[in-house]
Design a protein around this motif. Structure first.
Motif, PDB file in Angstrom:
ATOM      1  N   ILE A 156      -8.521   4.278  10.014  1.00  0.00           N
ATOM      2  CA  ILE A 156      -7.519   3.667   9.838  1.00  0.00           C
ATOM      3  C   ILE A 156      -8.068   2.618   8.781  1.00  0.00           C
ATOM      4  O   ILE A 156      -8.847   2.092   9.181  1.00  0.00           O
ATOM      5  N   ILE A 157      -6.578   2.769   7.694  1.00  0.00           N
ATOM      6  CA  ILE A 157      -7.493   0.763   6.520  1.00  0.00           C
ATOM      7  C   ILE A 157      -6.054   0.125   7.250  1.00  0.00           C
ATOM      8  O   ILE A 157      -5.424   0.929   7.265  1.00  0.00           O
ATOM      9  N   SER A 158      -6.565  -0.738   7.157  1.00  0.00           N
ATOM     10  CA  SER A 158      -5.649  -2.061   7.672  1.00  0.00           C
ATOM     11  C   SER A 158      -5.169  -2.738   6.549  1.00  0.00           C
ATOM     12  O   SER A 158      -6.447  -3.456   5.686  1.00  0.00           O
ATOM     13  N   VAL A 159      -3.933  -3.074   5.862  1.00  0.00           N
ATOM     14  CA  VAL A 159      -4.095  -4.103   4.496  1.00  0.00           C
ATOM     15  C   VAL A 159      -2.897  -4.550   4.806  1.00  0.00           C
ATOM     16  O   VAL A 159      -1.558  -4.657   5.276  1.00  0.00           O
ATOM     17  N   THR A 207       1.079  -1.378  -0.095  1.00  0.00           N
ATOM     18  CA  THR A 207       0.317  -0.062  -0.119  1.00  0.00           C
ATOM     19  C   THR A 207       1.179   1.155  -0.006  1.00  0.00           C
ATOM     20  O   THR A 207       2.088   1.186   0.119  1.00  0.00           O
ATOM     21  N   ASP A 208       0.210   2.280  -0.117  1.00  0.00           N
ATOM     22  CA  ASP A 208       1.151   3.856  -0.007  1.00  0.00           C
ATOM     23  C   ASP A 208      -0.170   5.067  -0.281  1.00  0.00           C
ATOM     24  O   ASP A 208      -1.113   4.825  -0.203  1.00  0.00           O
ATOM     25  N   PRO A 209       0.384   5.535   1.314  1.00  0.00           N
ATOM     26  CA  PRO A 209      -0.721   6.409   1.555  1.00  0.00           C
ATOM     27  C   PRO A 209      -1.256   7.283   0.930  1.00  0.00           C
ATOM     28  O   PRO A 209      -2.308   8.249   0.168  1.00  0.00           O
ATOM     29  N   GLU A 210      -0.201   7.702  -0.649  1.00  0.00           N
ATOM     30  CA  GLU A 210      -0.755   8.311  -1.622  1.00  0.00           C
ATOM     31  C   GLU A 210      -1.895   7.747  -2.373  1.00  0.00           C
ATOM     32  O   GLU A 210      -2.985   8.454  -2.885  1.00  0.00           O
ATOM     33  N   ALA A 211      -1.938   6.527  -2.107  1.00  0.00           N
ATOM     34  CA  ALA A 211      -3.202   5.907  -2.788  1.00  0.00           C
ATOM     35  C   ALA A 211      -4.435   6.417  -2.455  1.00  0.00           C
ATOM     36  O   ALA A 211      -5.691   6.731  -2.672  1.00  0.00           O
ATOM     37  N   PHE A 212      -4.914   7.066  -0.807  1.00  0.00           N
ATOM     38  CA  PHE A 212      -5.929   7.535  -0.379  1.00  0.00           C
ATOM     39  C   PHE A 212      -5.885   9.076  -0.319  1.00  0.00           C
ATOM     40  O   PHE A 212      -7.041   9.742   0.433  1.00  0.00           O
ATOM     41  N   GLU A 213      -4.911  10.252  -0.704  1.00  0.00           N
ATOM     42  CA  GLU A 213      -5.048  11.361  -0.790  1.00  0.00           C
ATOM     43  C   GLU A 213      -6.359  11.838  -1.588  1.00  0.00           C
ATOM     44  O   GLU A 213      -6.735  12.571  -0.997  1.00  0.00           O
ATOM     45  N   SER A 214      -6.974  11.149  -2.576  1.00  0.00           N
ATOM     46  CA  SER A 214      -8.351  11.955  -2.656  1.00  0.00           C
ATOM     47  C   SER A 214     -10.104  11.886  -1.004  1.00  0.00           C
ATOM     48  O   SER A 214     -10.727  12.273  -1.468  1.00  0.00           O
ATOM     49  N   PHE A 215      -9.210  11.160  -0.076  1.00  0.00           N
ATOM     50  CA  PHE A 215     -10.123  11.703   1.142  1.00  0.00           C
ATOM     51  C   PHE A 215      -8.844  12.080   1.602  1.00  0.00           C
ATOM     52  O   PHE A 215     -10.509  11.579   2.643  1.00  0.00           O
ATOM     53  N   GLY A 216      -8.801  12.348   1.550  1.00  0.00           N
ATOM     54  CA  GLY A 216      -7.809  13.315   2.681  1.00  0.00           C
ATOM     55  C   GLY A 216      -7.038  13.511   3.420  1.00  0.00           C
ATOM     56  O   GLY A 216      -5.986  12.625   2.076  1.00  0.00           O
ATOM     57  N   THR A 217      -6.464  14.113   4.460  1.00  0.00           N
ATOM     58  CA  THR A 217      -5.096  13.982   4.481  1.00  0.00           C
ATOM     59  C   THR A 217      -4.475  11.613   5.269  1.00  0.00           C
ATOM     60  O   THR A 217      -4.936  12.101   6.235  1.00  0.00           O
ATOM     61  N   THR A 218      -3.506  11.850   4.638  1.00  0.00           N
ATOM     62  CA  THR A 218      -2.626  10.360   4.692  1.00  0.00           C
ATOM     63  C   THR A 218      -1.562  10.370   5.185  1.00  0.00           C
ATOM     64  O   THR A 218      -0.415  11.344   5.316  1.00  0.00           O
ATOM     65  N   PRO A 221     -15.440   3.917   0.040  1.00  0.00           N
ATOM     66  CA  PRO A 221     -14.979   4.151  -1.201  1.00  0.00           C
ATOM     67  C   PRO A 221     -12.720   3.635  -0.863  1.00  0.00           C
ATOM     68  O   PRO A 221     -11.910   3.355  -1.620  1.00  0.00           O
ATOM     69  N   MET A 222     -12.443   4.164   0.570  1.00  0.00           N
ATOM     70  CA  MET A 222     -11.289   4.254   0.451  1.00  0.00           C
ATOM     71  C   MET A 222     -10.625   2.629   0.930  1.00  0.00           C
ATOM     72  O   MET A 222      -9.840   2.270   0.079  1.00  0.00           O
ATOM     73  N   VAL A 223     -11.556   1.609   1.474  1.00  0.00           N
ATOM     74  CA  VAL A 223     -11.368   0.608   1.640  1.00  0.00           C
ATOM     75  C   VAL A 223     -11.254  -0.099  -0.246  1.00  0.00           C
ATOM     76  O   VAL A 223     -10.463  -0.783  -0.601  1.00  0.00           O
ATOM     77  N   GLU A 224     -11.882   0.284  -1.064  1.00  0.00           N
ATOM     78  CA  GLU A 224     -11.463  -0.317  -2.999  1.00  0.00           C
ATOM     79  C   GLU A 224     -10.719   0.347  -3.085  1.00  0.00           C
ATOM     80  O   GLU A 224      -9.879  -0.392  -4.423  1.00  0.00           O
ATOM     81  N   ALA A 225     -10.141   1.964  -2.529  1.00  0.00           N
ATOM     82  CA  ALA A 225      -8.997   1.719  -3.307  1.00  0.00           C
ATOM     83  C   ALA A 225      -7.562   1.363  -2.833  1.00  0.00           C
ATOM     84  O   ALA A 225      -7.010   1.423  -3.129  1.00  0.00           O
ATOM     85  N   GLY A 226      -7.955   0.153  -1.218  1.00  0.00           N
ATOM     86  CA  GLY A 226      -6.528   0.065  -1.017  1.00  0.00           C
ATOM     87  C   GLY A 226      -6.428  -1.045  -1.614  1.00  0.00           C
ATOM     88  O   GLY A 226      -5.581  -1.606  -1.712  1.00  0.00           O
ATOM     89  N   MET A 227      -7.769  -1.890  -2.226  1.00  0.00           N
ATOM     90  CA  MET A 227      -7.636  -3.156  -2.591  1.00  0.00           C
ATOM     91  C   MET A 227      -6.697  -2.761  -3.761  1.00  0.00           C
ATOM     92  O   MET A 227      -6.398  -3.403  -4.636  1.00  0.00           O
ATOM     93  N   ALA A 228      -7.309  -1.573  -5.095  1.00  0.00           N
ATOM     94  CA  ALA A 228      -6.638  -1.512  -5.826  1.00  0.00           C
ATOM     95  C   ALA A 228      -5.511  -1.379  -6.152  1.00  0.00           C
ATOM     96  O   ALA A 228      -4.634  -2.086  -6.971  1.00  0.00           O
TER      97      ALA A 228
END
Length: 337
Positions: free
Chosen positions: A99-102, A64-75, A166-173
């Motif tokens: 918190i997203i766990s991957v 994973t990478d925090p940048e994958a979630f930037e569209s949702f807020g500060t990561t 949608p955050m989880v979907e971005a994480g799986m992608a």
């Protein structure tokens, strides 16, 4: 790559295979007649280990990478909680933290209903499935052909929960992208690290079944071998013991009452009882180990050896006695820090 999504990534594999096949139709020995080329071997079956490598040494933050979630807020990378998954902090607003766990690995047999919850079918028998669509606690699983699962999940830690699916979907992608690009990395643990120690190898079943109330307990092992679990049944009256090698801040006493920092078997240890959590009571015993430096955060993070015992409400004292008994057996067998 071993597998690719049918949505178009599979074409990459097809082109690669066709190209090699076209070049391999025949060959010639130097100074001799052309001879048929050797047959190209089939790619390995896309089991979890064939796709990810050694399951016990996976660095889940490489998935994973925090940048994958930037569209949702500060990561940013969050304070580590486990050896089994990477924690990403997302703040959609100043008063909300998700918190997203991957990366947590499990087995399909624990939740066979996932087979009826497929969201995307991938090449070679892999698929993703939705475990939970709850806005504040959403989760998806990637299921490999050997029925090992890899999870991406969300938890709202503070504030009113947004829709985290949608955050989880971005994480799986992002997980699928990393795997497709052969980007999975592996830890290289120090000789005294808990990363390469299988907790199930440190506890005989008889140690658990000899505990009061645990005679019927059955062992369950996990694919990454960072935790071991015993459970007497699956109903609300069950008793369970979990031995976990994880990561986090140095243990402290934080239970409202009854906590202590008494050493166990010569190791600094912290015991925290929680007498009431719905229909259950819990007791944890934790001991810090060597520094855990995979994730750069402001807190000092260490590897942790932890025993968690679940009992029905009203039995927390028995739970703490069981947790201390298991820790007393395990702590002397841990690597010396």
């Amino acid at each position: 790559m071993i597998w690719l999504a049918k949505s178009g990534l599979g074409a990459v594999l097809a082109v690669a295979v066709l190209g090699v096949s076209a070049l391999a139709g025949c060959s010639a020995r130097v100074g001799g007649e052309p001879v048929a080329a050797t047959t190209i071997s089939e790619p390995p079956e896309p089991t979890a280990e064939n796709v990810l490598g050694d399951l016990s040494t996976i660095d889940p933050c490489s998935l994973t990478d925090p940048e994958a979630f930037e569209s949702f807020g500060t990561t940013e990378l969050a304070t580590p909680e486990s050896l089994d998954y990477c924690a990403i902090s997302i703040e959609p607003s100043a008063d909300v933290q998700v918190i997203i766990s991957v990366g947590l690995l499990g087995e399909l047999s624990d939740t066979p209903e996932l087979e009826s919850k497929k969201s995307d079918e991938l090449d070679n028998g892999l698929y993703t499935a939705r475990r939970d669509d709850s806005p504040g606690f959403c989760s998806q699983a990637l299921v490999f052909v050997d029925e090992i699962t890899l999870d991406v999940g969300s938890s709202t830690y503070q504030g009113d929960s947004p829709d985290t699916c949608p955050m989880v979907e971005a994480g799986m992608a992002k997980v699928l992208e990393v795997i497709d690009e052969n980007g999975v990395k592996h830890r290289e643990p120090e000789p005294d690290s808990l990363v390469s120690v299988d907790p199930c190898a440190l506890v005989d079943d008889e140690t658990v079944t000899a505990l009061p109330g645990f005679a019927a307990a059955k062992r369950r092992e996990y694919p990454a071998h960072h935790q071991c679990y015993w459970e007497t049944s699956s109903d609300e009256s069950r008793l369970s013991v979990r031995l976990v090698f994880g990561a986090g801040p140095q243990p402290t006493t934080w239970a409202p009452t009854g906590a202590n920092s008494d050493p166990i078997a010569g190791r600094p240890s912290v015991t925290n009882p929680f007498p009431e959590a719905g229909t259950s009571a819990f007791c944890s015993v934790d001991s810090g180990h060597i520094p855990f430096e995979e994730v750069d955060v402001t807190e000092d993070i260490v590897e942790l050896a932890s025993v968690f015992v679940r009992t029905p409400t009203g039995q927390v004292d028995a739970g703490c006695q069981a947790a201390v008994a298991v820790a007393t057996k395990v702590w002397p067998r841990l690597p010396t820090p």
